[in-house]
Write an enzyme that holds these catalytic residues in place. Sequence first.
Site: not given
Length: 389
Positions: A200, A236, A324
């Site tokens: 991202h 997965t 953050c």
Amino acid sequence: MKEIYLDNNATTKVDEAVFEEMRPYFCELYGNPSSMHFFGGQVQQKVDEARKRVAALLGASPDEIIFTACGTESDNAAIRSALEVFPEKRHVITSRVEHPAVLTQCRNLTQKGYRVTEIGVDSEGQLDMAELKAAVDADTAIVSLMYANNETGVIFPIEEAAAIVKAKGALFHTDAVQAVGKVPINLAASKIDLLSLSGHKLHAPKGIGVLYLRRGTPFRPFMVGGHQEKSRRAGTENAAAIIALGKACELAGQNMAIENSQVKALRDRLQTELMARIPHARINGGAAERLPNTVNIAFEFVEGEAILLLLNELGICASSGSACTSGSLEPSHVLRAMGVPFTCAHGSIRFSLSRYTTAGEIDTVIRELPPIIAHLRQMSPFGREFLKK
Ligand code: PLP
């Protein structure tokens, strides 16, 4: 109101071409790449292609690329692996200005009896190489140093650091989340053992990361379960996001030189004009080598949060620290490590540009920010004192 988005170190817009590349892998080609049938197989082929594209951007081989869920996971996996591989080694080295994805983990290790050394930086945010050299010893399992700082954009001499570390027999990891796609990286000619990146930050979606693992480097997986990623990261695969990241890396590789010189020209204009128009401002890390898209400016005697709120009213998105840590009024640990005085650290704003940033947007910030700073200084008791002088 159309936003002016100058917070690209927090996250980036997904490139339209990247989105188109991933789109079929939700509702049409949704097979599990591990399945034996043709329907899964065609997804596996695209995942393989993505792996090659990521590897090409880094100068790595495809088998050295492990897909993860984010930069944080890659950072955690790298450090934990080293400690499992070398259980007898009880020392970890990092720097005081790392992202919390590395720093929090290292600080938690001290509670488990590990010795953790945090290497300092100078007033420009540059790594203390002498301290690094003195710190690595036979007990050091891993050294984790960021390639480029998310708040200031300061680039560490990573190859030099890796050479020092490898000569002493420890593993070397770099958190290159902010660097990949912005500066050329050639792992084939490097001593780096492990490298983290995050989709991202380079126009791929959120929720996809990579851990590069140099061939032959001992490794213990963080996520265990199925045999995905050659048993190095179970779970997965997020196939659509992996395919998107492959495209984003291909685009970054094709356009990096031209785009980054354009982005750098806009960034340089922004910083030059703001410094000329606003007294008592300084560029944090301004004398160090920096990412082409980042500038972090300290405006003395104003609160960064107040600047951000007023910019926000004009649709201008910037940041007062890493995403953050925003929400807390503690000055940034990065600026504190650089010894930036409190009065400056509190009023520091990060602008981070991307290939989508336009000259018109930069003009708007150059026009709008100086009166905002003047207004805030006029309102604050400290600021008024300062203006009297
Ligand atoms: N490392 C650095 C330097 C970062 O800037 C970030 C995100 O801001 C991360 C790690 C964490 O990446 P992610 O958001 O993919 O977990």
